[in-house]
Design a protein around this motif. Sequence first.
Motif, PDB file in Angstrom:
ATOM      1  N   ILE A 168      -6.493  -5.879  -0.073  1.00  0.00           N
ATOM      2  CA  ILE A 168      -6.578  -5.066  -1.280  1.00  0.00           C
ATOM      3  C   ILE A 168      -8.008  -5.062  -1.816  1.00  0.00           C
ATOM      4  CG2 ILE A 168      -5.829  -4.920  -3.692  1.00  0.00           C
ATOM      5  CD1 ILE A 168      -3.111  -6.034  -2.731  1.00  0.00           C
ATOM      6  N   TYR A 197       7.581  -4.646  -0.046  1.00  0.00           N
ATOM      7  CA  TYR A 197       6.167  -4.742  -0.444  1.00  0.00           C
ATOM      8  C   TYR A 197       5.229  -4.014   0.520  1.00  0.00           C
ATOM      9  CZ  TYR A 197       1.522  -6.666  -1.037  1.00  0.00           C
ATOM     10  OH  TYR A 197       0.162  -6.785  -1.186  1.00  0.00           O
ATOM     11  N   ARG A 198       5.421  -4.227   1.814  1.00  0.00           N
ATOM     12  CA  ARG A 198       4.479  -3.683   2.802  1.00  0.00           C
ATOM     13  C   ARG A 198       4.414  -2.162   2.738  1.00  0.00           C
ATOM     14  NH1 ARG A 198       5.451  -2.760   8.600  1.00  0.00           N
ATOM     15  NH2 ARG A 198       3.451  -2.661   9.710  1.00  0.00           N
ATOM     16  N   LEU A 238       2.192  -4.767  -8.028  1.00  0.00           N
ATOM     17  CA  LEU A 238       1.981  -5.255  -6.664  1.00  0.00           C
ATOM     18  C   LEU A 238       2.410  -6.719  -6.537  1.00  0.00           C
ATOM     19  CD1 LEU A 238      -1.441  -3.756  -5.487  1.00  0.00           C
ATOM     20  CD2 LEU A 238       0.748  -3.563  -4.294  1.00  0.00           C
ATOM     21  N   ARG A 296       2.713  -1.129  -0.653  1.00  0.00           N
ATOM     22  CA  ARG A 296       1.265  -1.371  -0.627  1.00  0.00           C
ATOM     23  C   ARG A 296       0.536  -0.357   0.239  1.00  0.00           C
ATOM     24  NH1 ARG A 296      -0.133  -3.069   4.294  1.00  0.00           N
ATOM     25  NH2 ARG A 296       0.481  -5.265   4.210  1.00  0.00           N
ATOM     26  N   GLU A 308      -3.191 -10.514   2.005  1.00  0.00           N
ATOM     27  CA  GLU A 308      -2.966  -9.332   1.177  1.00  0.00           C
ATOM     28  C   GLU A 308      -4.068  -9.170   0.140  1.00  0.00           C
ATOM     29  OE1 GLU A 308      -0.659  -6.893   1.432  1.00  0.00           O
ATOM     30  OE2 GLU A 308      -0.280  -7.874   3.340  1.00  0.00           O
TER      31      GLU A 308
END
Length: 285
Positions: free
Chosen positions: A13, A97-98, A86, A101, A9
Amino acid sequence: MRRPRWWAELSLIGVVYAAYTGGRLLVRGDESTAVGHGLAILRAEEALGIDAEHPLNRLFTDVPALGIPADFAYASLHYLVTPAILVWLFRRRPAHYRAARTWLMVSTLLGLVGFTLLPTCPPRLLDAAYGFTDTMAHFSAYGWWGGEASAPRGLGGMTNQYAAMPSLHVGWALWCGVMLWRYGRTPLTKAVGAAYPLVTAVVVMGTANHYLLDAVAGVAVMGLGLLLASVLLRALDGRGRTRPEDEAAEAPPVVGGGCETSPGEQRIPGQRSVPTAADHPTAAR
């Protein structure tokens, strides 16, 4: 669903943010075009009677107790609050979260498209005759920034001064607010979620960094990003899901019900079978 790996992740990002930052620098646009777009937005707002930037900017300039905190907020909060939320989602709300994001990343890339197609001069860079004061330059002695946006002193050349439309300060703040409102468990968290995007919108206009329509465009970009992120996630999930007919084809054949053999079949060593009449002649009489 398997929990995302933190290092994957972080890498993802980092790549998206590097592309966003590099893209902003590559699509600066020429000054005359950007000024023309800025003036067109300002005239449209004046015609509609929604040019809220002028009174807010005068207030923030005349009252340092408002202008200085607003400058600090503009220069720092989007770098601090967005990553913090995040991380919070990753650790405390991994099931959400997925999707969160992906929404943020898709919207950020859409914002880059906006900067490319519509380079816009912010109010603070217009001629002084239009009545705006760059509060960050005005109060620069109180912060780390200089007279060139929120960049550290001497690094203004590393920023795109004309990336005003849409306002991703407002867009990211809206994303943060939605996350806090939806997944926060206390009234205070939800109140902060509701207030944060509204305060950010006031700050970006009061500091003369954005027009009201920039803020509206930031909200629109987040709405479109949410729709596209949903489509993208469905497509990715569809590719990773096995079809029922494939599962049936891949399933191993069941022999004799899984634990029995029919008469005449060769038995697996050590496997018990169901007794038949042939095995016990006395039972057949």
